[in-house]
Design an enzyme around this catalytic site. Structure first.
Site, PDB file in Angstrom:
ATOM      1  N   GLY A  12       0.660  -1.287  -0.094  1.00 42.64           N
ATOM      2  CA  GLY A  12      -0.327   0.213   0.283  1.00 42.64           C
ATOM      3  C   GLY A  12       0.883   0.991   0.142  1.00 42.64           C
ATOM      4  O   GLY A  12       2.247   1.581  -0.183  1.00 42.64           O
ATOM      5  N   ASN A  34      -2.451  -8.180   0.715  1.00 47.69           N
ATOM      6  CA  ASN A  34      -4.382  -9.896   0.218  1.00 47.69           C
ATOM      7  C   ASN A  34      -3.690  -8.777  -1.777  1.00 47.69           C
ATOM      8  O   ASN A  34      -5.000  -9.083  -1.968  1.00 47.69           O
ATOM      9  CB  ASN A  34      -5.644  -9.641   0.873  1.00 47.69           C
ATOM     10  CG  ASN A  34      -5.810  -8.687   0.660  1.00 47.69           C
ATOM     11  OD1 ASN A  34      -5.382  -7.306   0.436  1.00 47.69           O
ATOM     12  ND2 ASN A  34      -7.024  -8.612   1.266  1.00 47.69           N
ATOM     13  N   LEU A  35      -3.270  -7.874  -2.037  1.00 51.09           N
ATOM     14  CA  LEU A  35      -3.505  -6.689  -3.438  1.00 51.09           C
ATOM     15  C   LEU A  35      -4.667  -6.458  -3.393  1.00 51.09           C
ATOM     16  O   LEU A  35      -5.085  -5.648  -4.306  1.00 51.09           O
ATOM     17  CB  LEU A  35      -3.160  -7.931  -4.110  1.00 51.09           C
ATOM     18  CG  LEU A  35      -1.307  -8.233  -4.105  1.00 51.09           C
ATOM     19  CD1 LEU A  35      -1.445  -9.227  -5.515  1.00 51.09           C
ATOM     20  CD2 LEU A  35      -0.687  -6.731  -3.622  1.00 51.09           C
ATOM     21  N   ASP A  60      -4.403 -12.654   3.124  1.00 49.85           N
ATOM     22  CA  ASP A  60      -5.003 -12.203   4.017  1.00 49.85           C
ATOM     23  C   ASP A  60      -4.424 -12.510   5.624  1.00 49.85           C
ATOM     24  O   ASP A  60      -3.845 -13.045   5.785  1.00 49.85           O
ATOM     25  CB  ASP A  60      -6.024 -12.530   3.680  1.00 49.85           C
ATOM     26  CG  ASP A  60      -7.481 -11.603   4.555  1.00 49.85           C
ATOM     27  OD1 ASP A  60      -7.662 -11.376   3.377  1.00 49.85           O
ATOM     28  OD2 ASP A  60      -7.024 -10.993   5.558  1.00 49.85           O
ATOM     29  N   SER A 126      -4.140   7.003  13.270  1.00 52.29           N
ATOM     30  CA  SER A 126      -4.631   7.695  12.513  1.00 52.29           C
ATOM     31  C   SER A 126      -5.201   9.159  13.928  1.00 52.29           C
ATOM     32  O   SER A 126      -5.497   9.195  14.856  1.00 52.29           O
ATOM     33  CB  SER A 126      -5.943   7.173  11.649  1.00 52.29           C
ATOM     34  OG  SER A 126      -6.345   8.441  11.157  1.00 52.29           O
ATOM     35  N   THR A 128      -7.452  11.000  12.943  1.00 47.63           N
ATOM     36  CA  THR A 128      -8.993  10.544  12.999  1.00 47.63           C
ATOM     37  C   THR A 128      -9.120  10.512  14.557  1.00 47.63           C
ATOM     38  O   THR A 128     -10.345  10.372  15.030  1.00 47.63           O
ATOM     39  CB  THR A 128      -9.312   9.517  12.712  1.00 47.63           C
ATOM     40  OG1 THR A 128     -10.673   9.341  12.110  1.00 47.63           O
ATOM     41  CG2 THR A 128      -9.117   8.132  12.136  1.00 47.63           C
ATOM     42  N   TYR A 150     -14.012   3.841  10.007  1.00 49.11           N
ATOM     43  CA  TYR A 150     -12.857   3.330  10.162  1.00 49.11           C
ATOM     44  C   TYR A 150     -12.464   4.002  11.377  1.00 49.11           C
ATOM     45  O   TYR A 150     -11.381   3.009  11.906  1.00 49.11           O
ATOM     46  CB  TYR A 150     -12.399   4.250   8.865  1.00 49.11           C
ATOM     47  CG  TYR A 150     -11.428   4.843   8.489  1.00 49.11           C
ATOM     48  CD1 TYR A 150     -10.113   3.933   8.980  1.00 49.11           C
ATOM     49  CD2 TYR A 150     -10.535   6.375   9.336  1.00 49.11           C
ATOM     50  CE1 TYR A 150      -9.243   4.321   8.678  1.00 49.11           C
ATOM     51  CE2 TYR A 150      -9.222   6.570   9.299  1.00 49.11           C
ATOM     52  CZ  TYR A 150      -8.827   5.006   8.393  1.00 49.11           C
ATOM     53  OH  TYR A 150      -7.307   5.527   9.128  1.00 49.11           O
ATOM     54  N   LYS A 154     -10.016   2.396  14.454  1.00 48.64           N
ATOM     55  CA  LYS A 154      -8.541   2.659  14.934  1.00 48.64           C
ATOM     56  C   LYS A 154      -7.817   2.714  16.718  1.00 48.64           C
ATOM     57  O   LYS A 154      -7.620   2.210  16.880  1.00 48.64           O
ATOM     58  CB  LYS A 154      -8.341   3.682  14.548  1.00 48.64           C
ATOM     59  CG  LYS A 154      -7.616   3.760  12.911  1.00 48.64           C
ATOM     60  CD  LYS A 154      -6.467   2.519  12.258  1.00 48.64           C
ATOM     61  CE  LYS A 154      -6.373   2.648  11.253  1.00 48.64           C
ATOM     62  NZ  LYS A 154      -5.492   1.104  10.679  1.00 48.64           N
TER      63      LYS A 154
HETATM   64  C1  UD1 Z   1      -9.581  11.504   5.873  1.00 50.95           C
HETATM   65  C2  UD1 Z   1     -10.395  11.091   6.979  1.00 50.95           C
HETATM   66  C3  UD1 Z   1      -9.297  10.904   7.873  1.00 50.95           C
HETATM   67  C4  UD1 Z   1      -8.581   9.698   7.267  1.00 50.95           C
HETATM   68  C5  UD1 Z   1      -7.221  10.284   6.076  1.00 50.95           C
HETATM   69  C6  UD1 Z   1      -6.813   9.528   6.033  1.00 50.95           C
HETATM   70  C7  UD1 Z   1     -12.212  11.673   7.003  1.00 50.95           C
HETATM   71  C8  UD1 Z   1     -13.452  12.625   8.073  1.00 50.95           C
HETATM   72  N1  UD1 Z   1     -10.797  11.655   7.795  1.00 50.95           N
HETATM   73  O1  UD1 Z   1      -8.795  13.066   6.659  1.00 50.95           O
HETATM   74  O2  UD1 Z   1      -9.839   9.322   9.124  1.00 50.95           O
HETATM   75  O3  UD1 Z   1      -7.032   9.141   8.557  1.00 50.95           O
HETATM   76  O4  UD1 Z   1      -8.644  11.229   5.285  1.00 50.95           O
HETATM   77  O5  UD1 Z   1      -5.543  10.306   4.420  1.00 50.95           O
HETATM   78  O6  UD1 Z   1     -12.711  11.593   6.223  1.00 50.95           O
HETATM   79  N2  UD1 Z   1     -11.417  18.069   0.342  1.00 50.95           N
HETATM   80  C9  UD1 Z   1     -11.963  19.008  -0.662  1.00 50.95           C
HETATM   81  N3  UD1 Z   1     -12.059  18.580  -1.807  1.00 50.95           N
HETATM   82  C10 UD1 Z   1     -12.188  16.872  -1.558  1.00 50.95           C
HETATM   83  C11 UD1 Z   1     -11.371  16.173  -0.624  1.00 50.95           C
HETATM   84  C12 UD1 Z   1     -10.665  16.623   0.510  1.00 50.95           C
HETATM   85  O7  UD1 Z   1     -12.222  20.358  -0.536  1.00 50.95           O
HETATM   86  O8  UD1 Z   1     -12.579  16.488  -3.168  1.00 50.95           O
HETATM   87  C13 UD1 Z   1     -10.778  19.093   2.052  1.00 50.95           C
HETATM   88  C14 UD1 Z   1     -11.600  18.407   2.999  1.00 50.95           C
HETATM   89  O9  UD1 Z   1     -12.717  19.292   3.171  1.00 50.95           O
HETATM   90  C15 UD1 Z   1     -10.421  18.520   3.701  1.00 50.95           C
HETATM   91  C16 UD1 Z   1      -8.574  18.688   3.264  1.00 50.95           C
HETATM   92  O10 UD1 Z   1      -9.584  18.455   2.178  1.00 50.95           O
HETATM   93  O11 UD1 Z   1     -10.566  19.677   4.500  1.00 50.95           O
HETATM   94  C17 UD1 Z   1      -8.423  16.969   3.842  1.00 50.95           C
HETATM   95  O12 UD1 Z   1      -9.323  16.198   3.063  1.00 50.95           O
HETATM   96  P1  UD1 Z   1      -8.531  14.190   3.032  1.00 50.95           P
HETATM   97  O13 UD1 Z   1      -7.904  14.655   2.168  1.00 50.95           O
HETATM   98  O14 UD1 Z   1     -10.455  13.350   2.540  1.00 50.95           O
HETATM   99  O15 UD1 Z   1      -8.264  13.834   4.394  1.00 50.95           O
HETATM  100  P2  UD1 Z   1      -9.469  14.085   6.023  1.00 50.95           P
HETATM  101  O16 UD1 Z   1     -10.482  14.286   6.422  1.00 50.95           O
HETATM  102  O17 UD1 Z   1      -8.337  15.128   6.611  1.00 50.95           O
END
Ligand code: UD1
Length: 334
Positions: A12, A34-35, A60, A126, A128, A150, A154
């Site tokens: 990964g 496990n790909l 796995d 994470s 998170t 998710y 964790k």
């Molecule tokens: C997310 C997960 C987190 C996980 C991490 C892995 C949530 C709530 N959290 O974090 O649990 O460990 O990914 O990397 O999903 N954004 C946009 N447009 C997009 C995608 C994202 O504006 O298309 C913004 C989001 O609102 C956020 C920021 O970009 O403010 C980062 O988002 P993202 O990359 O998804 O990460 P997290 O949400 O911080």
């Protein structure tokens, strides 16, 4: 020769970069994957980057028979456990899939490790697990909570590990709480390449820049942040990989369980990341502002002092390098 490290989920995004860093430092590396969300070609790329051999088992982590075979065959000193499902949105729709997989893999692994008296573990957690933090930057002793299944897997695994270490203090465990890993290996051979439409910001930006997707949706511009868009602590995946090496040194040197934030301590907004990406790569990334994404928080960044004090870990690469390396990887693999 240094210790032998088993990496679960080693094909990964974070696992493959960690494998490269460890091989380059002289560790022996065994990978089980496990790909389900990665490709077997990654193994050859890891070998090419490091000019070292890697032992690969396709399978796995829930398969205890296979795990026992691996532990019997290889003399594993330390395990880094990455293998897990990680799509937040999917976990809300299919919680049982997430609880079954992420908990089953971990329990099977821990049981087999116990049986073979291999009790040194680095666990991929994470940021998170901090839920919506009351203040910033986030320290390791902040209260823990989650907003999706998710994240809950964790947090549950962190609790399982704490209970295990309490019951048997010969376990040595480092729990790593990642902030937002982006970027790619400087060779452009490995990086983040989700098969489906990406959930996370950087893979989405990259696909828009590459014209595979039309336009980036920015989720909300009315947050209480510097420019209204969400703020996150982006960390270069090669720095993150280095953090795992530091954690291995720690679990080998000291027998205890502890948690460490792996971040830079700097927060960047979505707009700052997009603008930096456009500038350093000289490419357009069209975007539109849309509604907030449910479950998102305004801002999240680490206090990285404890990881520096305890592990000697400090992220070195800046946001520009993260943006360049992320794009270099897709350009090279078009
Ligand atoms: C997310 C997960 C987190 C996980 C991490 C892995 C949530 C709530 N959290 O974090 O649990 O460990 O990914 O990397 O999903 N954004 C946009 N447009 C997009 C995608 C994202 O504006 O298309 C913004 C989001 O609102 C956020 C920021 O970009 O403010 C980062 O988002 P993202 O990359 O998804 O990460 P997290 O949400 O911080």
């Amino acid at each position: 020769m240094k210790e032998k490290i088993l990496i679960t989920g080693g094909c990964g995004f974070i696992g493959s970069h960690t494998a490269c860093v460890l091989l380059e430092s002289g560790y022996e590396v065994v990978i089980i994957d496990n790909l389900s969300n990665s490709k077997v070609e990654v193994i050859d790329k890891i070998k090419k980057i490091s000019s070292k051999e890697v032992t690969f088992y396709e399978g796995d982590v829930c398969d205890k028979k296979l795990l026992k075979k691996i532990f019997k065959q290889e003399k594993i000193d330390v395990v880094i456990h990455f293998a897990a499902f990680k799509a937040v949105g999917e976990s809300v729709k299919l919680p049982l899939k997430y609880y079954r997989n992420n908990l089953d893999t971990t329990l099977s692994l821990l049981e087999v490790m116990n049986e073979f008296n291999c009790k040194r573990l680095v666990f991929s957690s994470s940021a998170t697990v901090y839920g919506s933090p009351k203040s910033l930057p986030i320290k390791e002793d902040f209260p823990l909570s989650t907003t999706n299944p998710y994240g809950t897997t964790k947090l549950m695994i962190e609790q399982i590990l704490k209970d295990l270490a309490k019951s048997d203090p010969t376990w040595s465990i480092a729990i790593l709480r990642y902030f937002n890993p982006i970027g790619a290996h400087e060779s452009g051979l490995i990086g983040e390449n989700p098969n489906d439409i990406p959930n996370n910001l950087m893979p989405y930006i990259v696909k828009v820049a590459n014209k595979e997707l039309e336009i980036l949706s920015i989720f909300g511009s009315d947050y209480d942040t510097k420019d209204g868009t969400g703020v996150r602590d982006y960390i270069h995946v090669m720095d993150l990989a280095k953090g795992h090496e530091k954690a291995i040194e720690k679990v080998l040197a000291e027998t205890k369980i502890d948690c460490y934030n792996l971040g830079t301590g700097e927060g960047y907004s979505v707009l700052e990341l997009v603008e930096t990406f456009k500038r350093v790569n000289n490419v357009d990334v069209p975007y539109k502002i849309v509604e907030r994404r449910p479950g998102d928080i305004a801002a999240c960044y680490a206090d990285p002092t404890y990881a520096y004090k305890e592990l000697g870990f400090k992220a070195e690469r800046g946001i520009e390098e993260m943006c360049k390396d992320a794009y270099h990887f897709v350009e090279k693999n078009k």
